[in-house]
Design a protein around this motif. Structure first.
Motif, mmCIF file in Angstrom:
data_model
loop_
_atom_site.group_PDB
_atom_site.id
_atom_site.type_symbol
_atom_site.label_atom_id
_atom_site.label_comp_id
_atom_site.label_asym_id
_atom_site.label_seq_id
_atom_site.Cartn_x
_atom_site.Cartn_y
_atom_site.Cartn_z
ATOM 1 N N ALA A 29 37.224 48.899 46.368
ATOM 2 C CA ALA A 29 37.225 47.732 47.245
ATOM 3 C C ALA A 29 38.509 46.925 47.174
ATOM 4 N N LEU A 30 39.110 46.794 45.988
ATOM 5 C CA LEU A 30 40.274 45.924 45.821
ATOM 6 C C LEU A 30 41.571 46.727 45.751
ATOM 7 N N TYR A 31 41.723 47.499 44.680
ATOM 8 C CA TYR A 31 42.941 48.288 44.496
ATOM 9 C C TYR A 31 42.663 49.370 43.466
ATOM 10 N N GLU A 32 43.584 50.318 43.382
ATOM 11 C CA GLU A 32 43.457 51.392 42.404
ATOM 12 C C GLU A 32 44.846 51.894 42.069
ATOM 13 N N TRP A 33 45.005 52.417 40.864
ATOM 14 C CA TRP A 33 46.269 53.016 40.469
ATOM 15 C C TRP A 33 46.270 54.494 40.826
ATOM 16 N N GLU B 22 29.636 41.241 43.405
ATOM 17 C CA GLU B 22 29.872 39.940 44.026
ATOM 18 C C GLU B 22 30.892 39.127 43.232
ATOM 19 N N ALA B 23 30.826 39.216 41.884
ATOM 20 C CA ALA B 23 31.749 38.440 41.050
ATOM 21 C C ALA B 23 33.195 38.854 41.287
ATOM 22 N N LEU B 24 33.422 40.113 41.651
ATOM 23 C CA LEU B 24 34.778 40.570 41.933
ATOM 24 C C LEU B 24 35.369 39.907 43.170
ATOM 25 N N LEU B 25 34.507 39.370 44.018
ATOM 26 C CA LEU B 25 34.963 38.782 45.275
ATOM 27 C C LEU B 25 35.252 37.291 45.180
#
Length: 327
Positions: free
Chosen positions: A110-114, A176-179
């Motif tokens: 959802a956010l990013y990845e290496w 949800e906490a990641l958002l």
């Protein structure tokens, strides 16, 4: 380093940590100037795209744009929550970035990845030249893969994108906490690089079918609007727009029939999406009015469980469905 504290696209070294934490909204980017003159303008522009909204939905979309806050749309499945985000992106002539939520969704998706494969290749290439790479060499933007949320933050088009976080209620509570940082400040923090903050707030639409309760902290970061199933007059107008092959008699009788079906105790009451599918199926059969045979043959479009199919079939007579075959 950019003025807002976010690394520039060509930045490769971790930024200096801030001397002190900023107030919660101090570094939040401003909303983009609204492309609409008000809620009436939004309703008119969406109407031109054949997406009909009521006053409440038009107002909620306008406030989300003018205030620069995420908008949480809730309602029964099939009432047009996802379509609202799609139509808004078309009206703004801006990209739609979609994050489809599901159980087990992770930050890497959802956010990013290496890009671990590229990192391994870089290590092997360095070893072949008898060089040695450290963490600062490997965890740079060159190895960063954007996922929908980071993509929305780093968008550089003339208009901010519309980010659709679809069916947030299907994701886990922990997701949800990641958002929270993103929804509150239009930013995400990558430990190896620092905080990325949007130059202009993306237009964020979250949808929920209320399959579970959402955390209060998420709700506090969003504007809120509940989308009801449309009134019969609006249902008929939507059908005229979306199923132009259906005649007026079929549209009127189908609208009335669906209204009656929704009053039955069903597992999954048909929404607007199912109604459109049903009338499209009837029209493809050449139906010009509702009759039992055609309704039975097309029940798969509005009944999504065996119990619902049986309940509708048993109630056909009192639902006002005629006998015989269509003309």
């Amino acid at each position: 380093m950019a003025e807002n504290g976010a690394p520039r696209p060509d930045h490769t070294a971790p930024p200096e940590p801030p001397a002190s934490a900023a107030p919660p909204f101090a570094s939040s980017p401003p909303p983009a100037p609204s492309a609409f003159g008000g809620a009436d303008d939004i309703r008119r522009r969406l109407d031109e795209l054949d997406y009909l909204v009521d006053d409440g939905t038009a107002a909620a979309l306008f406030f989300a744009l003018s205030l620069g806050q995420p908008l949480l749309l809730e309602g029964e499945p099939g009432v047009g929550k996802t379509t609202a985000a799609k139509a808004l992106a078309r009206a703004l002539a801006t990209p739609l970035i979609r994050l489809q939520c599901y159980e087990g969704l992770t930050a890497g998706e959802a956010l990013y990845e290496w890009n671990y494969q590229r990192q391994m290749l870089a290590i092997r290439l360095a070893e072949s030249h008898h060089d040695r790479l450290n963490d600062a060499d490997l965890f740079t933007e060159a190895f960063l893969q954007e996922r929908p949320i980071l993509q929305a933050i780093r968008h550089r088009g003339p208009q901010p994108p519309v980010l659709l976080i679809d069916e947030i209620d299907r994701a886990d509570d922990e997701f949800e906490a990641l958002l929270f940082e993103f929804l509150g400040e239009a930013a995400i923090t990558i430990p190896e690089l620092g905080t990325f903050t949007a130059e202009r707030r993306p237009v964020v639409i979250l949808t929920s079918n209320r399959s579970r309760d959402l955390h209060d902290a998420l709700r506090r970061r969003c504007l809120y609007h509940w989308i009801d199933f449309p009134a019969p007059e609006r249902v008929a107008e939507i059908l005229r727009r979306t199923v132009p092959t259906a005649n007026e008699a079929l549209i009127r009788s189908a609208t009335d029939f669906v209204g009656r079906v929704r009053r039955i105790d069903l597992d999954k009451a048909p929404g607007m999406a199912e109604t459109i599918d049903w009338v499209s199926a009837l029209s493809s059969l050449g139906a010009t009015r509702l009759v039992r045979d055609d309704v039975v043959r097309t029940l798969s479009t509005i009944a999504k469980t065996l119990d619902d199919r049986d309940a509708i079939t048993e109630a056909l007579d009192r639902l006002g469905c005629g006998q015989g075959a269509s003309a």
